[in-house]
Design an enzyme around this catalytic site. Structure first.
Site, short mmCIF file in Angstrom:
data_model
loop_
_atom_site.label_atom_id
_atom_site.label_comp_id
_atom_site.label_asym_id
_atom_site.label_seq_id
_atom_site.Cartn_x
_atom_site.Cartn_y
_atom_site.Cartn_z
N GLU A 174 -23.58 65.29 -31.53
CA GLU A 174 -24.10 65.16 -30.15
C GLU A 174 -24.16 66.49 -29.42
OE1 GLU A 174 -21.86 63.16 -31.56
OE2 GLU A 174 -22.27 61.06 -31.07
N GLU B 196 -19.37 56.60 -35.10
CA GLU B 196 -18.50 55.87 -34.16
C GLU B 196 -18.46 54.38 -34.49
OE1 GLU B 196 -20.77 57.73 -30.95
OE2 GLU B 196 -18.85 58.31 -30.06
N GLY C 52 -23.38 57.97 -33.00
CA GLY C 52 -23.00 56.57 -32.84
C GLY C 52 -22.83 55.85 -34.16
N ALA D 191 -27.12 56.98 -32.00
CA ALA D 191 -27.84 56.29 -30.93
C ALA D 191 -29.30 56.74 -30.96
CB ALA D 191 -27.20 56.61 -29.59
N1 CAA Z 1 -32.63 58.42 -32.94
C1 CAA Z 1 -33.95 58.13 -33.08
N2 CAA Z 1 -34.67 58.39 -34.17
C2 CAA Z 1 -34.03 58.95 -35.21
C3 CAA Z 1 -32.66 59.28 -35.16
C4 CAA Z 1 -31.95 58.98 -33.96
N3 CAA Z 1 -30.64 59.21 -33.82
N4 CAA Z 1 -32.32 59.85 -36.33
C5 CAA Z 1 -33.42 59.87 -37.09
N5 CAA Z 1 -34.45 59.33 -36.42
C6 CAA Z 1 -35.84 59.17 -36.89
C7 CAA Z 1 -36.56 60.49 -36.88
O1 CAA Z 1 -37.06 60.80 -35.59
C8 CAA Z 1 -37.66 60.22 -37.89
O2 CAA Z 1 -38.67 59.47 -37.27
P1 CAA Z 1 -40.24 59.84 -37.54
O3 CAA Z 1 -40.42 59.57 -39.01
O4 CAA Z 1 -40.97 58.88 -36.66
O5 CAA Z 1 -40.39 61.26 -37.18
C9 CAA Z 1 -36.98 59.32 -38.91
O6 CAA Z 1 -35.83 58.76 -38.24
C10 CAA Z 1 -36.49 60.07 -40.13
O7 CAA Z 1 -35.69 61.15 -39.70
P2 CAA Z 1 -35.90 62.66 -40.23
O8 CAA Z 1 -37.34 62.91 -40.53
O9 CAA Z 1 -35.24 63.58 -39.24
O10 CAA Z 1 -35.08 62.58 -41.59
P3 CAA Z 1 -34.28 63.76 -42.32
O11 CAA Z 1 -33.86 63.19 -43.63
O12 CAA Z 1 -35.05 65.01 -42.31
O13 CAA Z 1 -32.97 64.01 -41.39
C11 CAA Z 1 -31.06 63.36 -40.10
C12 CAA Z 1 -32.02 63.01 -41.26
C13 CAA Z 1 -30.22 64.59 -40.46
C14 CAA Z 1 -30.13 62.15 -39.92
C15 CAA Z 1 -31.86 63.64 -38.82
O14 CAA Z 1 -32.78 62.57 -38.62
C16 CAA Z 1 -31.01 63.77 -37.60
O15 CAA Z 1 -30.41 64.80 -37.36
N6 CAA Z 1 -30.96 62.70 -36.74
C17 CAA Z 1 -30.28 62.73 -35.48
C18 CAA Z 1 -28.77 62.62 -35.66
C19 CAA Z 1 -28.07 62.69 -34.31
O16 CAA Z 1 -28.19 63.63 -33.57
N7 CAA Z 1 -27.30 61.61 -33.98
C20 CAA Z 1 -26.59 61.54 -32.73
C21 CAA Z 1 -27.38 60.79 -31.71
S1 CAA Z 1 -26.62 60.78 -30.11
C22 CAA Z 1 -25.42 59.59 -30.16
O17 CAA Z 1 -25.22 58.95 -31.17
C23 CAA Z 1 -24.66 59.35 -28.88
C24 CAA Z 1 -23.46 58.48 -29.02
O18 CAA Z 1 -22.41 58.95 -29.34
C25 CAA Z 1 -23.49 57.06 -28.71
#
Ligand code: CAA
Length: 260
Positions: free
Chosen positions: A134, A114, A111, A67
């Site tokens: 999460e 999921e 998500g 998400a």
């Molecule tokens: N939401 C918004 N933006 C996201 C995102 C997310 N879930 N995941 C990645 N991005 C964005 C980053 O902010 C970044 O944007 P900028 O270039 O503007 O800074 C871009 O995508 C690239 O990401 P990274 O620079 O972090 O790329 P990376 O290769 O170093 O890492 C990753 C990749 C491991 C996937 C890392 O981005 C990450 O950990 N993302 C978050 C994953 C996460 O926590 N997901 C769960 C979300 S909560 C949820 O999903 C609730 C639910 O159950 C419904």
């Protein structure tokens, strides 16, 4: 669909409807608009007689990284609860009656994992990574992760994933039963398309019944599930395709299904 979608790309290959998640800069982070667009596209394919099966896929780097954290970071409890934000309309995907295959490469996190699990089965590229991180954000999965992951991989591994937030690679995901097949990255789309085309060639009533019946296994007890399956099995003897399928076997020829 009424307007051109912004965060997905939609195309067809024969009788297969393909939706590609498309928010490349955000690694396909899932916001309400994307989920609405995805739901509308899948519903349109479901209603389209020319389509027999669907594929949901992402980019090589990310199926979906979860998400959209930026979009939800400042929400209050009242916002998310009253507005049913973030998870609104995710259940649309469950209303789709034709099979939906998730073709996953790269990150399928939160998500994203999921969403893949809401599809009927997952074909993974060898670079796929699955996780429910999460907990690192001081929340828990909100779109079925704590419910579907244990059903897919068992309690111990689901607890491990949900409590530590660690990622699982494609090989571990296949061993655990989360994904049905792992293929080299450059073969992913062909493999998913091949599976979808195979399904499309079968009689649609039997395909719908098969999906409905397997899904019962996740939601009810064994006796009810077996009875439900038996009713659908018997009901399929009312279709012309059952007559054709069995006659073709007996006559040693290829069946010609008319999906009725
Ligand atoms: N939401 C918004 N933006 C996201 C995102 C997310 N879930 N995941 C990645 N991005 C964005 C980053 O902010 C970044 O944007 P900028 O270039 O503007 O800074 C871009 O995508 C690239 O990401 P990274 O620079 O972090 O790329 P990376 O290769 O170093 O890492 C990753 C990749 C491991 C996937 C890392 O981005 C990450 O950990 N993302 C978050 C994953 C996460 O926590 N997901 C769960 C979300 S909560 C949820 O999903 C609730 C639910 O159950 C419904």
């Amino acid at each position: 669909m009424t307007s051109t979608p912004e965060f997905i790309q939609v195309r067809t290959e024969g009788r297969v409807g393909i939706v590609t998640l498309y928010r490349p800069k955000q690694l396909n982070a899932l916001n309400d608009q994307l989920i609405d667009e995805l739901g509308a596209a899948l519903k349109a394919f479901d209603a389209d007689e020319a389509i027999g099966c669907m594929i949901v896929t992402g980019s090589e780097k990310a199926f979906a990284a979860g998400a959209d954290i930026g979009a939800m970071a400042s929400y209050s409890f009242a916002d998310v609860y009253q507005g049913d934000y973030i998870t609104r309309n995710w259940e649309t995907i469950r209303q789709i009656r034709k099979p939906v295959i998730a073709a996953v490469s790269g990150f399928a996190l939160g998500g994203g994992c999921e969403l893949a699990m809401m599809c009927d089965f997952i074909i993974a590229a060898d670079n796929a990574k699955f996780g429910q991180p999460e907990i690192k954000l001081a929340v828990i999965p909100g779109a079925g992760g704590t419910q579907r992951l244990p059903r897919a991989v068992g309690k111990s591994k689901a607890m491990d994933m949900v409590l530590t937030g660690r990622m699982m690679d494609a090989q571990e995901a296949e061993r655990a039963g989360l994904v049905s097949r792992v293929v080299p990255l450059d073969k992913l789309q062909d493999e998913a398309l091949g599976a979808a085309l195979t399904i499309c060639n079968y009689s649609l009533p039997s395909v719908l019944a098969a999906k409905e019946s397997v899904n019962r296994a996740f939601e009810g007890g064994l006796s009810d599930g077996v009875m439900f399956e038996r009713r659908l099995f018997h009901a399929l003897f009312a279709t012309a395709d059952q007559k054709e399928g069995m006659a073709a076997f007996v006559e040693k020829r290829k069946p010609e299904f008319r999906h009725c």
